[in-house]
Design a protein around this motif. Structure first.
Motif, mmCIF file in Angstrom:
data_model
loop_
_atom_site.group_PDB
_atom_site.id
_atom_site.type_symbol
_atom_site.label_atom_id
_atom_site.label_comp_id
_atom_site.label_asym_id
_atom_site.label_seq_id
_atom_site.Cartn_x
_atom_site.Cartn_y
_atom_site.Cartn_z
ATOM 1 N N PRO A 3 0.833 -1.204 0.000
ATOM 2 C CA PRO A 3 0.000 0.000 0.000
ATOM 3 C C PRO A 3 0.868 1.254 0.000
ATOM 4 N N PHE A 4 0.308 2.359 -0.474
ATOM 5 C CA PHE A 4 1.035 3.627 -0.427
ATOM 6 C C PHE A 4 0.051 4.773 -0.275
ATOM 7 N N ILE A 5 0.606 5.885 0.179
ATOM 8 C CA ILE A 5 -0.186 7.099 0.387
ATOM 9 C C ILE A 5 0.349 8.205 -0.512
ATOM 10 N N ILE A 6 -0.546 8.985 -1.066
ATOM 11 C CA ILE A 6 -0.176 10.232 -1.746
ATOM 12 C C ILE A 6 -0.640 11.366 -0.841
ATOM 13 N N ASN A 7 0.310 12.144 -0.353
ATOM 14 C CA ASN A 7 0.025 13.230 0.585
ATOM 15 C C ASN A 7 0.070 14.600 -0.089
ATOM 16 N N ASN A 8 -0.529 15.580 0.592
ATOM 17 C CA ASN A 8 -0.434 16.992 0.183
ATOM 18 C C ASN A 8 -0.856 17.210 -1.265
ATOM 19 N N HIS A 27 -3.729 -2.703 -2.669
ATOM 20 C CA HIS A 27 -4.002 -3.744 -3.661
ATOM 21 C C HIS A 27 -4.513 -3.154 -4.983
ATOM 22 N N GLY A 28 -3.969 -1.993 -5.343
ATOM 23 C CA GLY A 28 -4.318 -1.362 -6.617
ATOM 24 C C GLY A 28 -5.637 -0.625 -6.619
ATOM 25 N N ILE A 29 -6.272 -0.496 -5.437
ATOM 26 C CA ILE A 29 -7.591 0.138 -5.318
ATOM 27 C C ILE A 29 -7.493 1.371 -4.408
ATOM 28 N N ILE A 30 -8.255 2.417 -4.726
ATOM 29 C CA ILE A 30 -8.353 3.583 -3.850
ATOM 30 C C ILE A 30 -9.236 3.201 -2.658
ATOM 31 N N THR A 31 -8.669 3.230 -1.458
ATOM 32 C CA THR A 31 -9.439 2.781 -0.290
ATOM 33 C C THR A 31 -9.786 3.895 0.684
ATOM 34 N N HIS A 32 -9.100 5.028 0.612
ATOM 35 C CA HIS A 32 -9.382 6.079 1.591
ATOM 36 C C HIS A 32 -8.940 7.429 1.031
ATOM 37 N N ILE A 33 -9.784 8.440 1.241
ATOM 38 C CA ILE A 33 -9.467 9.821 0.857
ATOM 39 C C ILE A 33 -9.807 10.697 2.052
ATOM 40 N N ALA A 34 -8.837 11.459 2.542
ATOM 41 C CA ALA A 34 -9.069 12.256 3.745
ATOM 42 C C ALA A 34 -8.028 13.372 3.839
ATOM 43 N N PRO A 35 -8.285 14.361 4.712
ATOM 44 C CA PRO A 35 -7.270 15.411 4.896
ATOM 45 C C PRO A 35 -5.943 14.858 5.392
ATOM 46 N N ARG A 36 -6.034 13.807 6.194
ATOM 47 C CA ARG A 36 -4.796 13.151 6.660
ATOM 48 C C ARG A 36 -5.087 11.675 6.890
ATOM 49 N N ILE A 37 -4.113 10.819 6.535
ATOM 50 C CA ILE A 37 -4.265 9.375 6.681
ATOM 51 C C ILE A 37 -3.131 8.855 7.568
ATOM 52 N N ASN A 38 -3.450 7.974 8.491
ATOM 53 C CA ASN A 38 -2.462 7.403 9.400
ATOM 54 C C ASN A 38 -1.353 6.701 8.611
ATOM 55 N N GLU A 39 -0.127 7.138 8.814
ATOM 56 C CA GLU A 39 1.014 6.600 8.072
ATOM 57 C C GLU A 39 1.765 5.512 8.836
ATOM 58 N N GLU A 40 1.261 5.112 9.986
ATOM 59 C CA GLU A 40 2.008 4.236 10.892
ATOM 60 C C GLU A 40 2.462 2.938 10.229
ATOM 61 N N TYR A 41 1.604 2.343 9.417
ATOM 62 C CA TYR A 41 1.942 1.041 8.840
ATOM 63 C C TYR A 41 2.255 1.133 7.336
ATOM 64 N N ILE A 42 2.429 2.336 6.849
ATOM 65 C CA ILE A 42 2.695 2.542 5.424
ATOM 66 C C ILE A 42 4.165 2.902 5.221
ATOM 67 N N THR A 43 4.856 2.128 4.426
ATOM 68 C CA THR A 43 6.293 2.363 4.212
ATOM 69 C C THR A 43 6.568 3.210 2.964
ATOM 70 N N ARG A 44 5.546 3.384 2.136
ATOM 71 C CA ARG A 44 5.752 4.116 0.885
ATOM 72 C C ARG A 44 4.814 5.312 0.836
ATOM 73 N N ILE A 45 5.403 6.508 0.736
ATOM 74 C CA ILE A 45 4.617 7.743 0.717
ATOM 75 C C ILE A 45 5.102 8.634 -0.423
ATOM 76 N N ILE A 46 4.164 9.146 -1.203
ATOM 77 C CA ILE A 46 4.477 10.099 -2.273
ATOM 78 C C ILE A 46 3.986 11.465 -1.826
ATOM 79 N N ASP A 47 4.886 12.422 -1.778
ATOM 80 C CA ASP A 47 4.507 13.788 -1.424
ATOM 81 C C ASP A 47 4.193 14.558 -2.709
ATOM 82 N N ALA A 48 2.915 14.871 -2.909
ATOM 83 C CA ALA A 48 2.520 15.590 -4.122
ATOM 84 C C ALA A 48 2.906 17.054 -4.057
#
Length: 404
Positions: A3-8, A27-48
């Motif tokens: 999984p990964f997060i796209i921030n900002n 798993h290739g699906i958009i699962t959450h959209i929010a002002p901020r998402i918990n990054e605790e268990y996410i190792t991959r983050i893209i800063d937009a």
């Protein structure tokens, strides 16, 4: 797939824009959209970094594949190589789903290309390559020329094989559609023929047998049985729109004038215009201005036609210069074409539960530049301009070289 997060990100949704939001892909699906998402268990983050995050572009009509295979008359490139190289180009332009528009029965186009490949070889290889390891979601849009009577059975066979995801019927006979009688005669005379010769050529074209009546009804009916969307092409009269609509055609491509576009829209058809028309500021043939048609609300989708980069630039031109909201402009290139092609249930917009087909766009000198193209949760293209890259090196105390 991790999984990964796209921030900002400035996220473009079907109904508006979410500033400084984050998006989670699992798993290739958009699962959450929010002002901020918990990054605790996410190792991959893209800063937009404030850039625009929009759905990937869906192009339901591009002639680019045939042009890539035969970039110059008689100059054939191996089809599989042409496919792979075109994918790389289109991924850099923000495409995530492409309907390669391959002509069939169009003798004039085959004559001009002087290609050694048969149309069967082109369709076969493009389809088989699309089922291998690819960057994009690739599909085939069969453009059938109504004068191609000899190719009629081949068209039905290609549909039966499951090769075709979209069918359009086109008619380049002069005197209707995009080529008026006057334009055709002037064109022939420019090539050195007399006016009398041009008139003879015009009459010969008119006398050419065409797929029409029961044959046309059977072709369109066959596509419908196979759940293949069907488009008409270059409609120039309300009567033609009514006829095509009556046969079950649900897409009106490249309407010639505002009246036909408006009538098709009123009938509930998806109306598709060329983005190159918007980018260039008008039609090559002096026909309908797609910018005017979009602003009038009678064209709901854009396709690239002959110049793939045009879609992204047209979206931002409509937003920056024509007063369209950003989400309305983006929908023209994403959600609306997905609806026309029947794939909007899983792609075409940024919504939870949909495929992570995404594009990050930043403006560089007021020109949109794709920095990331993501297909089914995979980053398939990534880029940065030289200035930003050099700043990144300096911030990390790395040497900056002027050599390129």
């Amino acid at each position: 797939m991790k999984p990964f997060i796209i921030n900002n990100a400035t996220i473009v949704t079907p109904g508006g824009v979410l500033n400084n939001h984050s998006l989670l892909v699992e798993h290739g699906i958009i699962t959450h959209i929010a002002p901020r998402i918990n990054e605790e268990y996410i190792t991959r983050i893209i800063d937009a970094d404030g850039a625009i995050l929009m759905p990937g572009i869906i192009d339901i009509h591009t002639d680019a594949m045939d042009a890539e295979i035969v970039p110059r008359s008689g100059a054939d490139i191996p089809i599989a190589i042409a496919f792979k190289e075109l994918e790389r180009k289109m991924s850099g332009c923000g495409f995530t789903t492409v309907y390669h528009s391959l002509h069939l029965g169009y003798d004039m186009a085959e004559l001009n290309s002087r290609s050694k490949y048969t149309r069967e070889q082109v369709f076969e290889t493009v389809f088989k390559t699309s089922k291998g390891s690819t960057l994009l979601n690739n599909k085939i849009h069969l453009r059938f020329e109504l004068s191609g009577v000899a190719a009629y059975d081949e068209c039905l066979e290609l549909m039966d094989k499951g090769y075709i995801a979209l069918l359009s019927v086109m008619d380049h006979t002069p005197g209707q559609g995009q080529v008026s009688k006057e334009y055709f005669i002037k064109y022939v005379m420019k090539a050195g023929q007399t006016e009398a010769d041009a008139i003879v050529a015009y009459e010969q074209r008119l006398a050419t047998p065409r797929v029409e009546g029961e044959m046309l009804e059977k072709m369109i009916g066959h596509a419908q049985k196979l759940h293949i969307p069907v488009a008409s092409h270059d409609d120039d009269t309300i009567e033609k729109v009514d006829y095509m609509h009556g046969l079950g055609v649900n897409i009106c491509e490249f309407p010639i004038n505002i009246e036909t576009a408006q009538h098709a829209a009123e009938l509930g058809m998806h109306v598709v215009g060329g983005a190159s028309n918007i980018l260039r500021g008008g039609s090559l043939s002096g026909n309908l201005s797609m910018k005017e048609a979009v602003l009038a609300g009678v064209v709901d989708s854009l396709c690239s036609d002959y110049y793939p980069p045009a879609i992204l630039h047209s979206v931002f031109k409509l937003y920056n210069e024509a007063g369209l909201s950003l989400h309305e402009a983006v929908n023209l290139a994403t959600l609306n074409p997905a609806k026309a092609a029947g794939i909007s249930h899983h792609t075409g917009s940024i919504e939870t539960g949909k495929d992570a087909d995404l594009v990050i766009v930043k403006l560089v000198d007021d020109i949109p530049m794709v920095t990331h193209t993501i297909v089914n949760g995979h980053i398939v293209a990534q880029a940065s301009n030289k200035t930003n890259y050099n700043e990144h090196l300096k911030l990390n105390n790395l040497e900056v070289s002027d050599e390129q």
